[in-house]
Motif scaffolding. Structure first.
Motif, PDB file in Angstrom:
ATOM      1  N   MET A 129       0.889  -1.025  -0.041  1.00 19.30           N
ATOM      2  CA  MET A 129       0.185   0.069  -0.091  1.00 19.30           C
ATOM      3  C   MET A 129       0.937   1.374   0.158  1.00 19.30           C
ATOM      4  O   MET A 129       0.740   2.063  -0.615  1.00 19.30           O
ATOM      5  N   LEU A 174      -7.213   1.452   7.059  1.00 22.84           N
ATOM      6  CA  LEU A 174      -8.474   1.462   6.300  1.00 22.84           C
ATOM      7  C   LEU A 174      -8.141   0.685   5.002  1.00 22.84           C
ATOM      8  O   LEU A 174      -8.872  -0.101   4.365  1.00 22.84           O
ATOM      9  N   LEU A 175      -6.963   1.024   4.364  1.00 20.93           N
ATOM     10  CA  LEU A 175      -6.542   0.369   2.902  1.00 20.93           C
ATOM     11  C   LEU A 175      -6.228  -1.068   2.946  1.00 20.93           C
ATOM     12  O   LEU A 175      -6.579  -1.718   2.212  1.00 20.93           O
ATOM     13  N   LEU A 225     -17.598 -11.573  -7.080  1.00 19.36           N
ATOM     14  CA  LEU A 225     -16.978 -11.040  -5.885  1.00 19.36           C
ATOM     15  C   LEU A 225     -17.134  -9.902  -5.293  1.00 19.36           C
ATOM     16  O   LEU A 225     -17.263  -9.535  -4.147  1.00 19.36           O
ATOM     17  N   LEU A 233     -19.207  -5.681  -1.825  1.00 20.18           N
ATOM     18  CA  LEU A 233     -19.641  -4.448  -1.505  1.00 20.18           C
ATOM     19  C   LEU A 233     -20.984  -4.426  -0.921  1.00 20.18           C
ATOM     20  O   LEU A 233     -21.496  -3.807  -0.204  1.00 20.18           O
ATOM     21  N   ILE A 274     -21.990  -7.098   1.459  1.00 21.91           N
ATOM     22  CA  ILE A 274     -21.825  -7.385   3.026  1.00 21.91           C
ATOM     23  C   ILE A 274     -21.156  -6.230   3.506  1.00 21.91           C
ATOM     24  O   ILE A 274     -21.259  -6.124   4.727  1.00 21.91           O
ATOM     25  N   ASP A 275     -20.563  -5.260   2.921  1.00 20.18           N
ATOM     26  CA  ASP A 275     -19.740  -4.103   3.576  1.00 20.18           C
ATOM     27  C   ASP A 275     -20.762  -3.507   4.623  1.00 20.18           C
ATOM     28  O   ASP A 275     -20.462  -3.371   5.851  1.00 20.18           O
ATOM     29  N   VAL A 302     -21.576  -5.858   7.802  1.00 22.75           N
ATOM     30  CA  VAL A 302     -20.390  -6.203   8.777  1.00 22.75           C
ATOM     31  C   VAL A 302     -20.350  -5.055   9.691  1.00 22.75           C
ATOM     32  O   VAL A 302     -20.306  -5.267  11.034  1.00 22.75           O
ATOM     33  N   ALA A 350     -22.783   1.879   9.305  1.00 22.15           N
ATOM     34  CA  ALA A 350     -22.080   2.754   8.341  1.00 22.15           C
ATOM     35  C   ALA A 350     -23.044   3.356   7.681  1.00 22.15           C
ATOM     36  O   ALA A 350     -24.242   3.120   7.587  1.00 22.15           O
ATOM     37  N   THR A 351     -22.496   4.633   7.146  1.00 25.63           N
ATOM     38  CA  THR A 351     -23.478   5.271   6.363  1.00 25.63           C
ATOM     39  C   THR A 351     -22.703   5.648   4.923  1.00 25.63           C
ATOM     40  O   THR A 351     -22.032   6.613   4.706  1.00 25.63           O
ATOM     41  N   MET A 397     -19.179   4.836   7.123  1.00 27.11           N
ATOM     42  CA  MET A 397     -17.824   4.941   6.426  1.00 27.11           C
ATOM     43  C   MET A 397     -17.470   3.429   6.437  1.00 27.11           C
ATOM     44  O   MET A 397     -16.754   2.708   7.184  1.00 27.11           O
ATOM     45  N   PRO A 398     -17.694   3.014   5.236  1.00 25.05           N
ATOM     46  CA  PRO A 398     -17.581   1.584   4.909  1.00 25.05           C
ATOM     47  C   PRO A 398     -16.089   1.022   4.806  1.00 25.05           C
ATOM     48  O   PRO A 398     -15.528   1.737   4.218  1.00 25.05           O
ATOM     49  N   ARG A 399     -15.886  -0.097   5.563  1.00 28.49           N
ATOM     50  CA  ARG A 399     -14.566  -0.326   5.438  1.00 28.49           C
ATOM     51  C   ARG A 399     -14.125  -1.136   4.326  1.00 28.49           C
ATOM     52  O   ARG A 399     -12.947  -0.888   3.678  1.00 28.49           O
ATOM     53  N   ILE A 400     -15.117  -2.181   3.817  1.00 19.60           N
ATOM     54  CA  ILE A 400     -14.881  -3.228   2.668  1.00 19.60           C
ATOM     55  C   ILE A 400     -14.683  -2.162   1.307  1.00 19.60           C
ATOM     56  O   ILE A 400     -13.603  -2.347   0.536  1.00 19.60           O
ATOM     57  N   LYS A 401     -15.475  -1.228   1.196  1.00 22.18           N
ATOM     58  CA  LYS A 401     -15.504  -0.457  -0.025  1.00 22.18           C
ATOM     59  C   LYS A 401     -14.023   0.329  -0.426  1.00 22.18           C
ATOM     60  O   LYS A 401     -13.605   0.192  -1.113  1.00 22.18           O
ATOM     61  N   THR A 402     -13.854   0.731   0.918  1.00 20.97           N
ATOM     62  CA  THR A 402     -12.532   1.492   0.941  1.00 20.97           C
ATOM     63  C   THR A 402     -11.252   0.404   0.557  1.00 20.97           C
ATOM     64  O   THR A 402     -10.498   0.880  -0.582  1.00 20.97           O
ATOM     65  N   CYS A 403     -11.254  -0.713   0.713  1.00 21.59           N
ATOM     66  CA  CYS A 403     -10.405  -1.790   0.745  1.00 21.59           C
ATOM     67  C   CYS A 403     -10.434  -2.165  -0.798  1.00 21.59           C
ATOM     68  O   CYS A 403      -9.447  -2.451  -1.437  1.00 21.59           O
ATOM     69  N   VAL A 404     -11.636  -2.449  -1.336  1.00 22.73           N
ATOM     70  CA  VAL A 404     -11.918  -2.622  -2.598  1.00 22.73           C
ATOM     71  C   VAL A 404     -11.162  -1.647  -3.633  1.00 22.73           C
ATOM     72  O   VAL A 404     -10.522  -1.796  -4.550  1.00 22.73           O
ATOM     73  N   ALA A 441      -8.886   0.700  -2.951  1.00 27.03           N
ATOM     74  CA  ALA A 441      -7.428   0.745  -2.632  1.00 27.03           C
ATOM     75  C   ALA A 441      -6.903  -0.442  -3.339  1.00 27.03           C
ATOM     76  O   ALA A 441      -5.592  -0.353  -4.034  1.00 27.03           O
ATOM     77  N   ILE A 442      -7.423  -1.587  -3.538  1.00 24.36           N
ATOM     78  CA  ILE A 442      -6.830  -2.632  -4.141  1.00 24.36           C
ATOM     79  C   ILE A 442      -7.016  -2.327  -5.677  1.00 24.36           C
ATOM     80  O   ILE A 442      -5.786  -2.334  -6.335  1.00 24.36           O
ATOM     81  N   TYR A 443      -7.916  -1.730  -6.343  1.00 23.89           N
ATOM     82  CA  TYR A 443      -8.001  -1.416  -7.751  1.00 23.89           C
ATOM     83  C   TYR A 443      -6.884  -0.313  -8.143  1.00 23.89           C
ATOM     84  O   TYR A 443      -6.234  -0.719  -9.004  1.00 23.89           O
ATOM     85  N   LEU A 478      -9.688  -9.959  -3.782  1.00 22.45           N
ATOM     86  CA  LEU A 478     -11.007  -9.574  -3.445  1.00 22.45           C
ATOM     87  C   LEU A 478     -11.668 -10.724  -2.800  1.00 22.45           C
ATOM     88  O   LEU A 478     -12.305 -10.957  -1.827  1.00 22.45           O
ATOM     89  N   LEU A 513     -10.278 -10.701   1.050  1.00 21.92           N
ATOM     90  CA  LEU A 513     -10.904  -9.634   1.439  1.00 21.92           C
ATOM     91  C   LEU A 513     -12.344 -10.176   2.114  1.00 21.92           C
ATOM     92  O   LEU A 513     -12.895  -9.836   3.010  1.00 21.92           O
ATOM     93  N   THR A 514     -13.054 -10.608   1.013  1.00 18.43           N
ATOM     94  CA  THR A 514     -14.600 -11.149   1.124  1.00 18.43           C
ATOM     95  C   THR A 514     -14.807 -12.141   2.019  1.00 18.43           C
ATOM     96  O   THR A 514     -15.461 -12.333   3.240  1.00 18.43           O
ATOM     97  N   ALA A 532     -14.188 -10.890   5.730  1.00 19.10           N
ATOM     98  CA  ALA A 532     -15.256 -10.151   6.164  1.00 19.10           C
ATOM     99  C   ALA A 532     -16.492 -11.060   6.678  1.00 19.10           C
ATOM    100  O   ALA A 532     -17.258 -10.811   7.796  1.00 19.10           O
TER     101      ALA A 532
END
Lengths: 175, 175
Positions: free
Chosen positions: A66, A82-83, A158, A163, A165-166, A169, A173-174, B1-8, B10-12, B35, B38-39, B42
Motif C-alpha cells: 500500500m 483502512l486500506l 466477488l 460491496l 456485505i460491507d 459487517v 455505516a453510512t 464509513m464503509p471499510r470494505i468499499k475502501t479496501c476494494v 484501494a486494491i484496484y 477480493l 477480503l470477502t 469479512a
DNA sequence: GCCTGATATTTCACCAGCGAACTATTAGCC
DNA sequence: GGCTAATAGTTCGCTGGTGAAATATCAGGC
C-alpha cells in the motif's frame, strides 16, 4: 492425498445430512460461505509460503504494498488500517517490523503531531521490485483453471458480494 | 464509513499503480485473490460475531458440525483434521474445549489404541439444534445480492477453483 | 518375540491478531 | 485561556493457530 478435495466433499455431505435433521437450513448459502472460506484460506497459505523466504506475512506485505503503490510513498497508520483491512494494534506491530528492516521510515506529521507518517524507503522500493516478480507464476497458475470469461464473471460476483456485505459487517455505516 | 468499499477501491488503485511500475504484474489474478481473501475475511468476522455469544469460534463450530453431521456422531481427531481443514495441534485444543463443555466425549478406539474417538453428546446435539437456526437469517442476507443463477455460477466457479488449487497447495499429492 | 519405522495424538514454545485501557494531541465551546 | 470530548497511536494481556519435539501404539521383517 488431497486436503481440499476432502473438505469440499465433507462440506457437501455434511450440509446434506444437517439439512435432513434441521429443516430450513439455507443450503446454497452455507455451501457458498464454506467454499469461499476454504478457498481463500488455501490461497492465503500458499501465498504466505511464498512470502516466508522474504520474512513477511500477508499483512506485512499488504501494508508495504500500500505504501509502495501510494502516490508519494507515505501513509499514516490510520490510513493504512483502512486500506489494508487491519486494526490499529496490529498496524503498530507491522510498522515496527517493517521499520526494523529499514523498509519503511517513521516520522511525525507536522500539522497534527498525533499522526505518524510511514514512508517506504528506497531500500523498501528495491525490495518490492526484487521480490514481486518471482511470485507471479504461481499466482497465475492458481487461476489457470479459469477462462478469461470465467475470470471476469468471478471478479464481478466477488466485487458485488464484497460491496454488499460491507454495510452488514459494520452496522453503523453510512455509505 | 464503509471499510470494505475502501479496501476494494484501494486494491484496484494500488494494482493499477503497481502495474505501471512493475510490468508483467498479473493484474486479473491479483484482483481475484485480493477480493477473495477480503470477502472471505469479512464473512468470517461476521460469522464469528454471531458465534461469539455461544462461546465458539469458527474452527470449534466446524468441528462440532462435522461430528453432528457424521453418520454415527463420532470421529477421530485425524479424520476431523481432514474434514475441517485443521492441523492436529489445533484439533487437540478444539477437542479439549468442546469436551470441557460436555458437547463431545473422548474415548479410546478398541482396535487401535493410538486413536481417540470423539463423539458428540446428546447435550451437544441439543446445543446445535438450538443455536443453528438463529444464524440462518444473517447468512441468507449476506448472499441476498445474488440471483439464483448468480449463486449457482459462483458456487460452480468456487468449487472449480478450490479443486484446481488443491494439488498446488500440497505438492506431493496424488489425487 | 524383538527391532525398525510409521502413525495418532499430545505437549511445548512461539507468533499473529484482537479488545480494552492508556498517552498524547487536537478541536470545540464557554 | 481552560475544560471537555474526540482522535491517533501505542501498550498490555489474552486467544487462536503453528511447527517441532515428545509419547504411545501399531505393523512388518527377521
Amino acid at each position: 492425498m488431497p486436503r481440499i478435495k476432502t473438505c469440499v466433499e465433507a462440506i457437501y455431505e455434511g450440509v446434506g445430512r444437517v439439512n435432513s435433521r434441521i429443516p430450513g437450513l439455507p443450503v446454497s448459502e452455507v455451501l457458498l460461505v464454506r467454499l469461499l472460506m476454504l478457498t481463500a484460506g488455501a490461497l492465503l497459505r500458499e501465498f504466505e509460503d511464498k512470502l516466508k523466504p522474504y520474512g513477511l506475512n500477508d499483512s506485512d506485505f499488504r501494508t508495504l504494498m500500500m505504501l509502495y503503490s501510494s502516490e508519494d510513498g507515505t501513509g499514516t497508520p490510520g490510513e493504512l488500517c483502512l486500506l489494508a483491512d487491519q486494526k490499529p494494534t496490529n498496524m503498530t506491530r507491522i510498522a515496527n517490523a517493517l521499520a526494523k528492516r529499514d523498509l519503511i521510515s517513521r516520522s511525525h506529521a507536522t500539522h497534527d503531531r498525533r499522526q505518524v507518517v510511514l514512508r517506504i524507503t528506497p531500500a523498501g522500493r528495491r525490495f518490492v521490485a526484487k521480490m514481486l516478480p518471482p511470485m507471479f507464476p504461481s499466482l497465475v497458475e492458481s487461476f489457470a483453471c479459469f477462462s478469461a470469461a470465467e475470470r471476469k464473471t468471478f471478479e464481478r460476483l466477488l466485487k458485488k458480494l464484497a460491496l454488499h456485505i460491507d454495510p452488514l459487517v459494520d452496522p453503523d455505516a453510512t455509505s
